[in-house]
Design a protein around this motif. Sequence first.
Motif, PDB file in Angstrom:
ATOM      1  N   PHE A   1      42.071  33.114  38.483  1.00 15.45           N
ATOM      2  CA  PHE A   1      41.955  34.044  37.352  1.00 15.45           C
ATOM      3  C   PHE A   1      42.946  33.671  36.270  1.00 15.45           C
ATOM      4  CE2 PHE A   1      43.652  37.727  35.097  1.00 15.45           C
ATOM      5  CZ  PHE A   1      42.498  38.235  34.520  1.00 15.45           C
TER       6      PHE A   1
ATOM      7  N   GLU B   1      31.985  35.689  36.574  1.00 10.94           N
ATOM      8  CA  GLU B   1      32.091  35.707  35.120  1.00 10.94           C
ATOM      9  C   GLU B   1      30.808  36.256  34.499  1.00 10.94           C
ATOM     10  OE1 GLU B   1      34.799  32.008  33.825  1.00 10.94           O
ATOM     11  OE2 GLU B   1      32.904  31.433  34.762  1.00 10.94           O
TER      12      GLU B   1
ATOM     13  N   TRP C   1      33.072  49.210  41.476  1.00 13.69           N
ATOM     14  CA  TRP C   1      34.057  48.616  42.367  1.00 13.69           C
ATOM     15  C   TRP C   1      33.633  48.739  43.825  1.00 13.69           C
ATOM     16  CZ3 TRP C   1      37.331  45.463  44.062  1.00 13.69           C
ATOM     17  CH2 TRP C   1      38.147  45.751  45.158  1.00 13.69           C
TER      18      TRP C   1
ATOM     19  N   TRP D   1      31.417  45.822  44.766  1.00 15.58           N
ATOM     20  CA  TRP D   1      32.154  44.574  44.962  1.00 15.58           C
ATOM     21  C   TRP D   1      32.873  44.598  46.312  1.00 15.58           C
ATOM     22  CZ3 TRP D   1      30.575  40.925  42.070  1.00 15.58           C
ATOM     23  CH2 TRP D   1      30.292  41.090  40.714  1.00 15.58           C
TER      24      TRP D   1
ATOM     25  N   ILE E   1      37.183  34.560  38.957  1.00 17.08           N
ATOM     26  CA  ILE E   1      37.151  35.911  38.387  1.00 17.08           C
ATOM     27  C   ILE E   1      37.252  35.864  36.870  1.00 17.08           C
ATOM     28  CG2 ILE E   1      38.267  38.178  38.403  1.00 17.08           C
ATOM     29  CD1 ILE E   1      39.473  37.382  41.139  1.00 17.08           C
TER      30      ILE E   1
ATOM     31  N   CYS F   1      36.877  38.294  33.095  1.00 11.19           N
ATOM     32  CA  CYS F   1      37.545  39.497  32.575  1.00 11.19           C
ATOM     33  C   CYS F   1      36.571  40.658  32.367  1.00 11.19           C
ATOM     34  CB  CYS F   1      38.254  39.173  31.262  1.00 11.19           C
ATOM     35  SG  CYS F   1      39.608  37.992  31.443  1.00 11.19           S
TER      36      CYS F   1
ATOM     37  N   ILE G   1      35.115  42.573  34.714  1.00 10.03           N
ATOM     38  CA  ILE G   1      35.100  43.591  35.765  1.00 10.03           C
ATOM     39  C   ILE G   1      36.204  44.601  35.492  1.00 10.03           C
ATOM     40  CG2 ILE G   1      35.347  43.999  38.248  1.00 10.03           C
ATOM     41  CD1 ILE G   1      34.337  41.163  38.699  1.00 10.03           C
TER      42      ILE G   1
ATOM     43  N   ASN H   1      39.479  44.800  37.865  1.00 10.11           N
ATOM     44  CA  ASN H   1      40.022  43.480  38.169  1.00 10.11           C
ATOM     45  C   ASN H   1      41.282  43.553  39.014  1.00 10.11           C
ATOM     46  OD1 ASN H   1      38.436  41.354  37.466  1.00 10.11           O
ATOM     47  ND2 ASN H   1      39.407  40.942  35.495  1.00 10.11           N
TER      48      ASN H   1
ATOM     49  N   LEU I   1      40.402  43.972  42.563  1.00  5.84           N
ATOM     50  CA  LEU I   1      39.821  42.724  43.060  1.00  5.84           C
ATOM     51  C   LEU I   1      40.923  41.691  43.317  1.00  5.84           C
ATOM     52  CD1 LEU I   1      36.982  41.633  43.638  1.00  5.84           C
ATOM     53  CD2 LEU I   1      36.933  40.723  41.316  1.00  5.84           C
ATOM     54  N   LEU I   2      41.835  41.562  42.387  1.00  9.69           N
ATOM     55  CA  LEU I   2      42.932  40.613  42.559  1.00  9.69           C
ATOM     56  C   LEU I   2      43.814  41.001  43.737  1.00  9.69           C
ATOM     57  CD1 LEU I   2      43.916  40.115  38.807  1.00  9.69           C
ATOM     58  CD2 LEU I   2      42.866  38.408  40.295  1.00  9.69           C
TER      59      LEU I   2
END
Length: 337
Positions: free
Chosen positions: A132, A163, A225, A228, A248, A250, A252, A255, A258-259
């Motif tokens: 990312f 993406e 979310w 995902w 990944i 930008c 979402i 983020n 997710l990270l």
Amino acid sequence: MKKNIFAVCDLEVEYALNFMDYLNQKKNIPFEIQAFTTVENLITYGKHTHIELLLISGRAMCKEIRELDIGKVIILSEGVHPPELDQYPSVYKYQSSSDVLREVMACYGAEKKTMSDQLAVLKKTTEILGVFSPLGRCLKTSFALTLGQILAKDKAVLYLNLEEYSGFEELMGRGFDHNLSDLLYYVRQDNQNLLYKMNSMIQTVNNLDYIPPVQMPADIRTTAWQDWERLLQMIMLDSSYEVIVLDIGCGIDENFQLLDLCKKIYMPVLSDAVSQCKIAQFENQVRIWDYPQILEKIQKISLPFHMVTEPSPSYIEQLPWSELGDYVRNLLRKEKG
């Protein structure tokens, strides 16, 4: 628990053995593979061992095989077969092994109601590696694809591009029948065959598996979310992948969540003043939203200059042998200590 048996029977010895070799190279296949080139050997094996999935040449099918305890029979068709075989689904024999496998997984999953009691997966713990950057034009996707292919030499690796604009179909010079949008649809429907649906979409490059990315940016922006999270949990718990490489973007909203799932986050950076300010803004946002642990997972990387002016289907395949590939190999060697 032992893996279920996936048996392949074809009277053409070279085809059967080549297809078995291909399956054995696919580290994500949730079956033990057995190949047979004679009907007699298959019948002897099937009398003592349950075969969960049988892919068999139409010329090899017979009454004795119908009487065996087989979970699912799929005909390996040469284009035409006797009417008595119409009761079985079929896949065309003379296409690429990857296409045969995708169609087999689609047929197998079509009638399975659950995954957990049909599938025993033997694997190590799955780790998620994130790639990312809040910057553009920093070789993020090229790095992620290079990393995935190099890791896939020794492990079962799945690459997911998240993406809004991946450019994959344009880069590969081809369209895909199914992509991540279709898989997300099945996730939202709470489909119990999710793993088999996913396996029917898998494409491969240099042993790296990937699901073609979305074509419509809205499919990234509008995915909740929870969806995902459900998709990644399914891959981690039910598939045999050892590594997931998340590319990944930008788009979402969640983020940071997710990270936070990633074991490590590779962040390509640039040295100019504007890029440094963008990185600083991102890091401030991480602190504001109270995800300081994300900063500890980030490894900033300055990638070697790498430019290809003309898109080419071979671009992705050549990445491991480029200067970028050398950089990734050195990076992984240092991480191993």
